[in-house]
Structure formats: structure tokens, C-alpha cells
Design a protein around this motif. Structure first.
Motif, PDB file in Angstrom:
ATOM      1  N   VAL A 194     -14.304   1.101 -24.181  1.00  0.00           N
ATOM      2  CA  VAL A 194     -15.950   1.052 -23.494  1.00  0.00           C
ATOM      3  C   VAL A 194     -15.123   1.561 -21.959  1.00  0.00           C
ATOM      4  N   ASP A 195     -13.938   1.826 -22.407  1.00  0.00           N
ATOM      5  CA  ASP A 195     -13.508   3.159 -21.422  1.00  0.00           C
ATOM      6  C   ASP A 195     -13.478   2.242 -19.708  1.00  0.00           C
ATOM      7  N   SER A 196     -12.685   0.893 -20.090  1.00  0.00           N
ATOM      8  CA  SER A 196     -12.713   0.299 -18.853  1.00  0.00           C
ATOM      9  C   SER A 196     -11.380   0.365 -18.708  1.00  0.00           C
ATOM     10  N   GLU A 197     -10.723   0.387 -17.469  1.00  0.00           N
ATOM     11  CA  GLU A 197      -9.570   0.726 -17.651  1.00  0.00           C
ATOM     12  C   GLU A 197      -8.286  -0.198 -17.647  1.00  0.00           C
ATOM     13  N   GLN A 198      -7.445  -0.783 -17.382  1.00  0.00           N
ATOM     14  CA  GLN A 198      -6.789  -1.714 -17.630  1.00  0.00           C
ATOM     15  C   GLN A 198      -5.135  -1.731 -17.755  1.00  0.00           C
ATOM     16  N   MET A 199      -4.558  -2.533 -16.672  1.00  0.00           N
ATOM     17  CA  MET A 199      -3.100  -2.019 -15.758  1.00  0.00           C
ATOM     18  C   MET A 199      -2.243  -3.730 -16.730  1.00  0.00           C
ATOM     19  N   SER A 200      -1.404  -3.449 -17.919  1.00  0.00           N
ATOM     20  CA  SER A 200      -1.117  -4.454 -18.710  1.00  0.00           C
ATOM     21  C   SER A 200       0.475  -4.668 -17.405  1.00  0.00           C
ATOM     22  N   ILE A 201       0.278  -6.685 -17.039  1.00  0.00           N
ATOM     23  CA  ILE A 201       1.995  -6.612 -16.468  1.00  0.00           C
ATOM     24  C   ILE A 201       2.373  -7.388 -17.201  1.00  0.00           C
ATOM     25  N   PHE A 202       3.636  -7.214 -17.265  1.00  0.00           N
ATOM     26  CA  PHE A 202       4.587  -8.191 -18.429  1.00  0.00           C
ATOM     27  C   PHE A 202       6.147  -8.769 -17.564  1.00  0.00           C
ATOM     28  N   VAL A 203       6.088 -10.122 -17.359  1.00  0.00           N
ATOM     29  CA  VAL A 203       7.361 -10.059 -16.379  1.00  0.00           C
ATOM     30  C   VAL A 203       8.217 -10.900 -17.340  1.00  0.00           C
ATOM     31  N   ARG A 204       9.246  -9.955 -17.146  1.00  0.00           N
ATOM     32  CA  ARG A 204      10.638 -11.335 -17.732  1.00  0.00           C
ATOM     33  C   ARG A 204      11.957 -11.975 -16.212  1.00  0.00           C
ATOM     34  N   GLU A 224     -12.525  -0.336 -11.955  1.00  0.00           N
ATOM     35  CA  GLU A 224     -14.075  -0.048 -11.707  1.00  0.00           C
ATOM     36  C   GLU A 224     -14.135   1.316 -12.280  1.00  0.00           C
ATOM     37  N   GLY A 225     -13.300   1.644 -10.877  1.00  0.00           N
ATOM     38  CA  GLY A 225     -13.402   3.277  -9.986  1.00  0.00           C
ATOM     39  C   GLY A 225     -12.021   4.119 -10.051  1.00  0.00           C
ATOM     40  N   LYS A 226     -11.113   5.087  -9.499  1.00  0.00           N
ATOM     41  CA  LYS A 226     -10.240   5.535  -9.803  1.00  0.00           C
ATOM     42  C   LYS A 226      -8.915   4.505  -9.615  1.00  0.00           C
ATOM     43  N   THR A 227      -8.426   5.829 -10.156  1.00  0.00           N
ATOM     44  CA  THR A 227      -6.433   4.796 -10.937  1.00  0.00           C
ATOM     45  C   THR A 227      -5.347   6.036 -10.735  1.00  0.00           C
ATOM     46  N   ARG A 228      -5.594   6.182  -8.811  1.00  0.00           N
ATOM     47  CA  ARG A 228      -4.893   6.365  -8.220  1.00  0.00           C
ATOM     48  C   ARG A 228      -3.729   5.532  -7.331  1.00  0.00           C
ATOM     49  N   GLY A 229      -2.433   6.180  -7.554  1.00  0.00           N
ATOM     50  CA  GLY A 229      -1.440   5.353  -7.130  1.00  0.00           C
ATOM     51  C   GLY A 229      -1.858   5.064  -5.784  1.00  0.00           C
ATOM     52  N   GLU A 230      -2.538   4.943  -4.950  1.00  0.00           N
ATOM     53  CA  GLU A 230      -2.972   4.066  -3.932  1.00  0.00           C
ATOM     54  C   GLU A 230      -4.500   2.939  -4.508  1.00  0.00           C
ATOM     55  N   ASP A 231      -4.444   3.081  -5.750  1.00  0.00           N
ATOM     56  CA  ASP A 231      -5.299   2.434  -6.360  1.00  0.00           C
ATOM     57  C   ASP A 231      -4.588   1.390  -6.933  1.00  0.00           C
ATOM     58  N   LEU A 232      -3.767   1.266  -7.912  1.00  0.00           N
ATOM     59  CA  LEU A 232      -2.789   0.613  -8.436  1.00  0.00           C
ATOM     60  C   LEU A 232      -2.285   0.038  -7.181  1.00  0.00           C
ATOM     61  N   PHE A 233      -1.842   0.097  -6.814  1.00  0.00           N
ATOM     62  CA  PHE A 233      -1.319  -0.051  -5.639  1.00  0.00           C
ATOM     63  C   PHE A 233      -1.589  -1.719  -5.134  1.00  0.00           C
ATOM     64  N   LYS A 234      -2.850  -1.340  -4.473  1.00  0.00           N
ATOM     65  CA  LYS A 234      -3.836  -2.500  -3.836  1.00  0.00           C
ATOM     66  C   LYS A 234      -3.999  -3.600  -5.115  1.00  0.00           C
ATOM     67  N   SER A 235      -4.862  -3.096  -6.079  1.00  0.00           N
ATOM     68  CA  SER A 235      -5.130  -4.163  -6.841  1.00  0.00           C
ATOM     69  C   SER A 235      -3.717  -4.743  -6.997  1.00  0.00           C
ATOM     70  N   PHE A 236      -2.366  -4.358  -7.462  1.00  0.00           N
ATOM     71  CA  PHE A 236      -1.164  -5.074  -7.868  1.00  0.00           C
ATOM     72  C   PHE A 236      -1.237  -5.699  -6.532  1.00  0.00           C
ATOM     73  N   ASP A 237      -0.597  -5.740  -5.192  1.00  0.00           N
ATOM     74  CA  ASP A 237      -0.647  -6.044  -3.702  1.00  0.00           C
ATOM     75  C   ASP A 237      -1.553  -7.222  -3.522  1.00  0.00           C
ATOM     76  N   ASP A 238      -2.773  -6.965  -4.185  1.00  0.00           N
ATOM     77  CA  ASP A 238      -3.893  -8.131  -4.052  1.00  0.00           C
ATOM     78  C   ASP A 238      -3.647  -9.375  -4.675  1.00  0.00           C
ATOM     79  N   PHE A 239      -3.214  -8.686  -6.160  1.00  0.00           N
ATOM     80  CA  PHE A 239      -2.571 -10.055  -6.906  1.00  0.00           C
ATOM     81  C   PHE A 239      -0.987 -10.852  -6.337  1.00  0.00           C
ATOM     82  N   MET A 240      -0.088  -9.578  -5.616  1.00  0.00           N
ATOM     83  CA  MET A 240       1.014 -10.278  -5.491  1.00  0.00           C
ATOM     84  C   MET A 240       1.101 -11.449  -4.606  1.00  0.00           C
TER      85      MET A 240
END
Length: 621
Positions: A194-204, A224-240
Motif C-alpha cells: 500500500v506504498d507505506s515506507e518502512q525502514m527495517s533495522i536489525f541488530v547484531r 508517512e511523508g518524504k524519506t530524505r536523509g533528515e527524515d530518516l535520521f529524525k525517526s531513527f534518532d527519536d527511536f534511539m
């Protein structure tokens, strides 16, 4: 001076057996039990004769009159009361036990269904099947059928248990990560149905409790919106930050070559390195080998012509495709159809050429029987011997590339193993080049079949491709040469030289003391007690307690053993996501998608009995 407050727990009060006869109280046989009145089942807070006596005299005056102390009637009455109390408590315990067993069974079914990425509603089908089997096999034992009926396996119950199992798995994962000295990350992004963008993160990471290396799903981040570098980092940083994970513990990150990931100025990895400049970042080795094998000039034209031919047979019309498959069946062909090329699939190009080559004669005959201009054009393409020889070369070289690709795939692959496979292939290219220059073709059996066309074999085209391939491998894997120098230390620590170049690389990449590494490796090589572990696998060897005293060597080994060499595990998770979120389950929520994927990817099995006791148990309604 104030006196200390009395603590009843420290007084070690003991229940006296004669209190049962005097006050009709007993003490249940369980930890922390308090006296219970056999007459009314009331309890007193403290094991004290005065409390028991007060309750007996104020509440049960008539009992003392009707059943005088020491009489036979009183003894019989007390015995009957004790039996009644025992039966009631036994029934309650048995009931709770059965509920816990039903809950445990439901949890186990839920776990297995999620392991196989099945819908939540399939639990009801499982229950129906179990009832049918139990009815057929245990007709006389109605208790088994009743027990199965009591298991709560509705779709809604299965959904709740999936959430519970995933939450438990995630909680224990983060507990292990916080204890681990370091960890590495592999991440990649993709779109679902359904064109939902997902970033899969695995840890070893290294599980210090169980002394094993683990690969597990860390998170699925949705956009939900754009997937630019800053968008990816914001989501990743919030998760961390939300997960209380430190950037300082990250050793390396592997990802694909997308600009949003690898951009030098605004890419995700660049922004992550701003938080920890010591993090090693690199592109997936499998992606890079695929990029190295790009075709050009003559070989590209031949490959494009072959793809057009296959698409003409398979996609021109359904009738023509059916006729072609029927024709192959009549010819007793080795295969029943041709394969279509897919740019996304790593092995597609080589498999397409290999399948076509094995049935090329049948394809030629079929095209001659198709009376169209396009069929004639494709038939002429196959009659050109130069094209056939080029296909023969493609069949051989792509087969070697596919073999390398398969070697690089799989979970739990050490980065040193992947670099070793690539290094071996780079050396093989020199052998291939010499073989073609000498026109012996001992490593190209398909070209060897075409030796009757030796006058048209375009040696220069093949040599040019191999030269370009060698240059691509040299350029793309230049950054891995330093990690490759540490391979011998990781795989065979007894054979490395203490003053070897590997100590300089370890100091540069991981900021470890060169002098301490040199001293420790000598002590390790002379340690007779470690000889028993030499037959163990690389990961098992470095996980042993005996290695702990060589802290710098072990830290270097853990850093190397936890590094992802590829994003294979992310790509595999996308395949699972496509299976989970198919056209029949497009409404599957992001949280439930992650829960199911977490269970599916986890190698750890939960303690079902413990979970069943901790959670509220209910029979199926």
C-alpha cells in the motif's frame, strides 16, 4: 531514646497443633500462610493464640456449646471441616492450573502461527482442526475434547497474545542490549503493498548472559511523508532516545547505496556519524557485487535482445504462452517454461540466461512456427552465431557471479567470511582472464561447446568485460581491505604475528591499544588451557569465559564478529513483510506488523509457563 518498632515478621511465630482442637484453626501448607478458621474460613493477621482465641469466643460461642472440647462429637466435626476445606482448596488449585495450561497452549499456538506469518484468525482454524483430531482419536476420552474447547483461540485473543509475546520479546532484547558491550546495525528501507515506507533495522550483538552472538529485529520505522536523509535520521534518532540506546555502543552500520542513506552531506549515515564519529559505515557487500556485474556494449545488447525475446513469448499473448508451454511438454524439454528477468532479484539475470540456454533449440523451433514479423525478428537474433557465443559467455560468467552471490547470502555471516569470499573471487578473475586469452576455455564450458564457431568468438569483448569487472571490484572493495587484514586474527588467532599489520588496523578502526594487543596475543597463543577450544567455531571460541582475561583481544573479536557484512537480513524481512501485508491484509496496522515480524525473526523462545502464570487466565467462552 526512641525504641525500635517491632517487626512481626522477625518474631518467627510458630503455629501450635493444639490450637486446632481449642480454637478450630489450621495453618495452610504454603509460604507466608496465615491461620484459617475451619468454621467460617476467616483468617487472622498474626499467628498468635490470643487472636485465635478472641475470634473463636466472639464469633463461634455456640460451637463451644454444641461440640464440647475433648468430646468425640467435636473431633468428628473438626475432621469433617478439615476435609471440606481441603476439597474446596484443591478444586480451586486444579481450576487455576487448568486455566494456566490453557493459556500456555494458546501462547504456544500463537507463537507458532506468528513464526509462519499466518493471520490472527488462523488460530480459530487450528482449534477446529484440533477438535476434529481429538474427536477422531479420543472418542472415549471426553476430557481431552473439553480441554481443547477451553483453550482461548479466537482471533481477538490471538491478537492480544501476539502483542504480549512481542512486548516480552522486545523487553528482553533491550535488556540484553543494555548489558552488551557493543552492537552493530543493518538497516534498509522499502515500500509495502500500500506504498507505506518502512525502514527495517536489525541488530547484531554479543549476549553476555548466554555467551552467544545474536541477530534480531530492533525496530520497523514507518514514514508517512518524504524519506530524505533528515527524515530518516529524525525517526531513527527519536527511536534511539526513546529506547535509551547509546550511539557510543554502535560499532558499525551497513545499508544499501541509496543517496538518502549514503549521502556524504545529508545522508542518514553521515548524520549518525555526527553523534559518534567512530562508527564504521559501508554499503552492503552483496549490493556492491551486483553493481560490479553491470553489462555494457555488446553484452548488454545481447542481454536486452534475449529479455525482449522472452517477454515476446511469455507476455505477448496468453494463447501464445500456453502454446509454448504445450510445445515444450511435447518435446519432453528439460524445463516447462522460460524465466522472466527481474532487476530487483539478485540472481535473476544468471538464472534467466541459464534456463534459456538449456532450451534454446526448442525456442528456435517454436519461433519458426510463429508466423509474425516480430517472431521472425527474434528468430534471426538467435540465428546470429555471435549472439549465441555472447550468450554462452554470459551463461558461464553469470553463473560464477551467482555462486559468489549465494555464498554472501544468509543470516549469521561474519563480515570476514564475506570479504574472504570476495577476495577469492577477485583472484579467480585473473585465472578467467588468462583462460580466455589462451583460448582454452577450461573455466567456460558453455563457450567450449561453441568452439566450432571459434572464428567469431569475440575475445576482446570478453576480456574487456573481465577487465572492467576487476576494476569495479578493486574500486568498490578498497574500503574493506583494512577489515580484511583482521580476518586472520579473528579466524586463526594462533597464527597471527604479534607485530603484524593487524594491530595497526585495530588501533586505527577501533581505538584499541596496540601494545596491549601485542602482549595479549602472545599470552593467548601460549595459553595451553585454550587449546581445547581450537576445534570450536570462531564465535564459540571467542565467547568462552577463558578468553575474558585477554580483554583487548576479546573486544576486538566481538567488534568484528558483530559487524554486518550485508543487509541480507533486512531484505529477507521485506519478503516477510510482503507475505504478511498481502492484498488480503492491507489493513494490518504498523504495530501489529512489527509484532508479528519480531516474533517471526526472533531466535529466542519465551518461557510460556512463566507468562501463563503472570498473565490473567480465562477459559474459552
Amino acid at each position: 531514646m526512641l525504641s525500635k518498632k517491632r517487626k512481626i515478621d522477625s518474631e518467627n511465630r510458630k503455629f501450635m497443633n493444639e490450637w486446632t482442637e481449642l480454637y478450630c484453626f489450621i495453618l495452610p501448607e504454603r509460604v507466608g500462610a496465615i491461620p484459617v478458621c475451619l468454621i467460617c474460613n476467616s483468617t487472622v493477621a498474626i499467628i498468635k493464640s490470643g487472636n485465635l482465641k478472641r475470634h473463636y469466643e466472639t464469633t463461634h460461642k455456640d460451637f463451644h456449646t454444641k461440640f464440647p472440647p475433648g468430646s468425640e462429637v467435636r473431633k468428628n466435626k473438626l475432621h469433617a471441616c478439615m476435609l471440606s476445606y481441603k476439597n474446596s482448596t484443591t478444586t480451586l488449585i486444579r481450576c487455576m492450573s487448568e486455566q494456566e495450561k490453557s493459556t500456555e497452549a494458546a501462547l504456544r499456538v500463537c507463537w507458532v502461527l506468528n513464526k509462519h506469518q499466518k493471520p490472527f484468525s488462523d488460530s480459530e482454524i487450528v482449534k477446529e482442526c484440533m477438535l476434529e483430531v481429538a474427536t477422531a482419536l479420543f472418542q472415549e476420552n471426553k476430557k481431552i475434547v473439553t480441554s481443547i474447547q477451553d483453550i482461548p483461540l479466537s482471533a481477538r485473543s490471538n491478537t492480544r497474545r501476539t502483542e504480549m509475546l512481542a512486548a516480552e520479546n522486545k523487553k528482553s532484547l533491550f535488556e540484553l542490549l543494555h548489558k552488551s558491550p557493543c552492537y552493530c546495525i543493518a538497516l534498509d528501507e522499502s515500500c509495502d503493498l500500500v506504498d507505506s515506507e518502512q525502514m527495517s533495522i536489525f541488530v547484531r550483538f554479543f549476549d553476555i548472559e548466554n555467551k552467544v552472538f545474536r541477530e534480531e529485529l530492533l525496530a520497523i520505522l514507518t514514514f508517512e511523508g518524504k524519506t530524505r536523509g533528515e527524515d530518516l535520521f529524525k525517526s531513527f534518532d527519536d527511536f534511539m532516545k526513546k529506547s535509551d540506546l547509546s550511539y557510543d555502543k554502535i560499532v558499525s552500520i551497513s545499508t544499501d547505496g541509496a543517496p538518502a542513506m549514503m549521502g556524504k552531506e545529508k545522508g542518514l549515515l553521515k548524520r549518525i556519524q555526527d553523534n559518534n564519529s567512530g562508527i564504521l559505515t559501508y554499503q552492503c557487500i552483496i549490493h556492491q557485487t551486483s553493481l560490479c556485474s553491470k553489462l555494457s556494449a555488446t553484452l548488454k545488447d545481447v542481454m536486452d535482445g534475449l529479455i525482449k525475446l522472452i517477454n515476446f513469448i511469455r507476455s505477448r499473448s496468453s494463447l501464445q504462452h500456453r502454446q509454448f508451454k504445450e510445445f515444450l511438454c511435447q518435446c519432453d524439454s528439460a524445463y516447462s517454461d522460460l524465466l522472466q528477468h527481474n532487476h530487483v532479484r539478485w540472481l535473476s539475470k544468471g538464472r534467466v540466461v541459464e534456463r534459456f540456454w538449456n532450451i534454446k533449440e526448442e525456442v528456435k523451433t517454436f519461433l519458426k512456427n510463429v508466423d509474425t514479423e516480430e517472431a521472425k525478428k527474434h528468430s534471426d537474433f538467435l540465428e546470429n552465431n555471435r549472439n549465441i557465443v555472447a550468450m554462452a559467455f554470459l551463461n558461464d560468467i553469470l553463473k560464477y557471479l551467482n555462486t559468489l552471490n549465494v555464498e554472501l547470502q544468509g543470516e549469521g555471516k561474519l563480515i570476514c567470511d564475506l570479504i574472504q569470499s570476495v577476495s577469492a573471487f577477485r583472484r579467480k578473475l585473473n585465472i578467467f582472464k588468462g583462460d580466455i586469452e589462451q583460448k582454452k576455455f577450461i573455466h567456460f564450458p558453455t563457450i567450449f561447446e561453441c568452439k566450432n564457431h571459434s572464428e567469431i568468438i569475440n575475445i576482446e569483448t570478453f576480456l574487456s568485460f573481465l577487465s572492467d569487472l576487476m576494476k569495479e571490484f578493486d574500486a568498490r572493495f578498497k574500503d574493506f581491505s583494512e577489515i580484511g587484514k583482521l580476518s586472520q586474527f579473528l579466524k586463526t588467532p594462533y597464527d597471527v604475528l604479534p607485530d603484524g599489520e593487524w594491530t595497526d588496523v585495530a588501533e586505527k578502526l577501533f581505538n584499541l591499544s596496540k601494545s596491549k594487543l601485542q602482549m595479549e596475543i602472545i599470552d593467548l597463543q601460549e595459553d595451553v588451557s585454550l587449546k581445547q577450544y581450537r576445534s570450536a567455531s570462531t564465535e564459540e571460541f571467542w565467547a568462552k569465559d577463558a578468553i575474558d582475561k585477554y580483554s583487548n583481544c576479546k573486544q576486538l573479536a566481538i567488534n568484528l564478529a558483530t559487524m554486518f557484512g550485508s543487509t541480507y537480513i533486512c531484505e529477507a524481512s521485506f519478503s516477510k513483510i510482503n507475505f504478511l501485508k498481502n492484498k488480503y491484509r492491507t489493513k494490518l496496522t504498523d504495530s501489529h506488523l512489527e509484532d508479528t515480524l519480531r516474533i517471526s525473526c526472533s531466535p529466542r523462545v519465551p518461557d510460556f509457563k512463566k507468562l501463563a502464570k503472570e498473565k490473567k487466565c480465562n477459559f474459552s467462552h
